[in-house]
Design a protein around this motif. Sequence first.
Motif, short mmCIF file in Angstrom:
data_model
loop_
_atom_site.label_atom_id
_atom_site.label_comp_id
_atom_site.label_asym_id
_atom_site.label_seq_id
_atom_site.Cartn_x
_atom_site.Cartn_y
_atom_site.Cartn_z
N ARG A 289 10.43 2.59 -4.26
CA ARG A 289 10.11 1.68 -5.37
C ARG A 289 9.13 0.61 -4.93
N CYS A 290 9.29 0.13 -3.69
CA CYS A 290 8.37 -0.89 -3.18
C CYS A 290 6.98 -0.31 -2.96
N ALA A 291 6.91 0.90 -2.42
CA ALA A 291 5.61 1.56 -2.26
C ALA A 291 4.96 1.80 -3.61
N SER A 292 5.76 2.14 -4.63
CA SER A 292 5.21 2.38 -5.97
C SER A 292 4.60 1.12 -6.56
N ILE A 293 5.26 -0.01 -6.38
CA ILE A 293 4.72 -1.28 -6.89
C ILE A 293 3.43 -1.65 -6.16
N THR A 294 3.45 -1.53 -4.84
CA THR A 294 2.28 -1.90 -4.03
C THR A 294 1.09 -0.99 -4.32
N GLY A 295 1.33 0.33 -4.36
CA GLY A 295 0.26 1.26 -4.69
C GLY A 295 -0.12 1.21 -6.16
N GLY A 296 0.87 0.97 -7.03
CA GLY A 296 0.58 0.86 -8.46
C GLY A 296 -0.34 -0.30 -8.78
N MET A 297 -0.21 -1.40 -8.02
CA MET A 297 -1.10 -2.54 -8.22
C MET A 297 -2.53 -2.17 -7.90
N VAL A 298 -2.73 -1.37 -6.86
CA VAL A 298 -4.08 -0.92 -6.51
C VAL A 298 -4.64 -0.03 -7.62
N ALA A 299 -3.85 0.92 -8.09
CA ALA A 299 -4.31 1.81 -9.16
C ALA A 299 -4.65 1.03 -10.42
N LEU A 300 -3.81 0.04 -10.77
CA LEU A 300 -4.06 -0.79 -11.96
C LEU A 300 -5.34 -1.60 -11.79
N GLY B 60 -3.58 -12.15 -11.01
CA GLY B 60 -3.26 -12.19 -9.59
C GLY B 60 -2.91 -10.80 -9.13
N SER B 61 -2.10 -10.72 -8.12
CA SER B 61 -1.69 -9.43 -7.58
C SER B 61 -0.19 -9.46 -7.30
N VAL B 62 0.36 -8.29 -7.04
CA VAL B 62 1.79 -8.20 -6.73
C VAL B 62 1.99 -7.08 -5.71
N ALA B 63 2.95 -7.26 -4.83
CA ALA B 63 3.31 -6.24 -3.84
C ALA B 63 4.80 -6.36 -3.58
N VAL C 261 23.48 -5.08 4.16
CA VAL C 261 22.79 -5.69 3.02
C VAL C 261 21.43 -5.02 2.90
N ASP C 262 21.05 -4.63 1.69
CA ASP C 262 19.68 -4.16 1.49
C ASP C 262 19.08 -4.89 0.31
N ALA C 263 17.78 -5.13 0.40
CA ALA C 263 17.10 -5.92 -0.63
C ALA C 263 15.70 -5.38 -0.85
N ASN C 264 15.23 -5.54 -2.08
CA ASN C 264 13.84 -5.25 -2.43
C ASN C 264 13.25 -6.54 -2.98
N VAL C 265 12.13 -6.96 -2.43
CA VAL C 265 11.51 -8.23 -2.81
C VAL C 265 10.12 -7.96 -3.35
N VAL C 266 9.86 -8.50 -4.54
CA VAL C 266 8.55 -8.37 -5.19
C VAL C 266 7.94 -9.76 -5.27
N MET C 267 6.72 -9.91 -4.75
CA MET C 267 6.07 -11.21 -4.73
C MET C 267 4.62 -11.10 -5.20
N GLU D 44 2.41 -10.25 2.85
CA GLU D 44 1.07 -10.76 3.18
C GLU D 44 0.24 -9.66 3.85
N SER D 45 0.87 -8.89 4.72
CA SER D 45 0.16 -7.76 5.36
C SER D 45 -0.19 -6.69 4.33
N LEU D 46 0.72 -6.42 3.41
CA LEU D 46 0.44 -5.44 2.36
C LEU D 46 -0.70 -5.90 1.46
N ARG D 47 -0.76 -7.20 1.19
CA ARG D 47 -1.83 -7.73 0.34
C ARG D 47 -3.19 -7.50 0.99
N ALA D 48 -3.27 -7.66 2.31
CA ALA D 48 -4.53 -7.42 2.99
C ALA D 48 -4.96 -5.95 2.82
N LEU D 49 -4.01 -5.03 2.89
CA LEU D 49 -4.32 -3.61 2.70
C LEU D 49 -4.74 -3.33 1.26
#
Length: 242
Positions: A130-141, A161-164, A189-195, A230-235
């Motif tokens: 799901r996190c990869a989908s959001i990060t890659g989906g932002m690029v496609a959008l 703006g952007s989201v990852a 504990v597992d978490a998914n964070v969208v920023m 932040e690293s994902l945003r650079a990519l």
Amino acid sequence: MSLRERSYGRGSADLRPVTIEPGFVRTATGSALISVGETRVICTASVQESVPRWMMGSRRGWVTAEYGMLPASTGERKQRDVSKGRPDGRTVEIQRLIGRSLRGVVDFEALGERTVYVDCDVLQADGGTRCASITGGMVALTLACESLLARGLLERLPLLGSVAAVSCGIVEGTPLLDLDYSEDSTAEVDANVVMTGDGGLVEVQATAERTPLSRAHLDDLLALAAEGIESLRALQRRACGA
């Protein structure tokens, strides 16, 4: 847990190797193949010159998302949703999350009365789809919106703006960034964070599987996630040619 045992020899605050290949699907308005370790997702953005009935006449656009896993994505064949007659609860939850995350950075008035469909199809799953989908989906959008702008169909880029997104969790008492499947399946504990690109939290999904999550551990996880994003945003910027 010994950090030597993490995939790719990573430390606790390290992402798996990430690549984003823009323009992966030639027939889509915008697309990207994102690979996060062994997790691979094709994200496409398709534009339709209409909006849902309830939005007609509003002069505002809409962005929505769909998510699916290919039958062989987990090794053991997964039945297609179409053969079951409807998507399962997990699929619905994830595609709603993707849609909410992307809509949070869209200027719907600038988009005009059109809909952008962001489709995320998991080729291979090893945690964090799901996190990869959001990060890659932002690029496609972004690429789709830039295409519309270049063709003179938009007056300005309809993005605020952007989201990852990235996963994190606590495994054997240690906060870890970007869990693969073996870590996610044993995490306390597992978490998914969208920023957003400027550090705003869009959504935090955190679940304590065994031990209740302390406030201190939540702060540790959010700090890990912020660094990873932040690293994902650079990519993302690189994939979009920025």
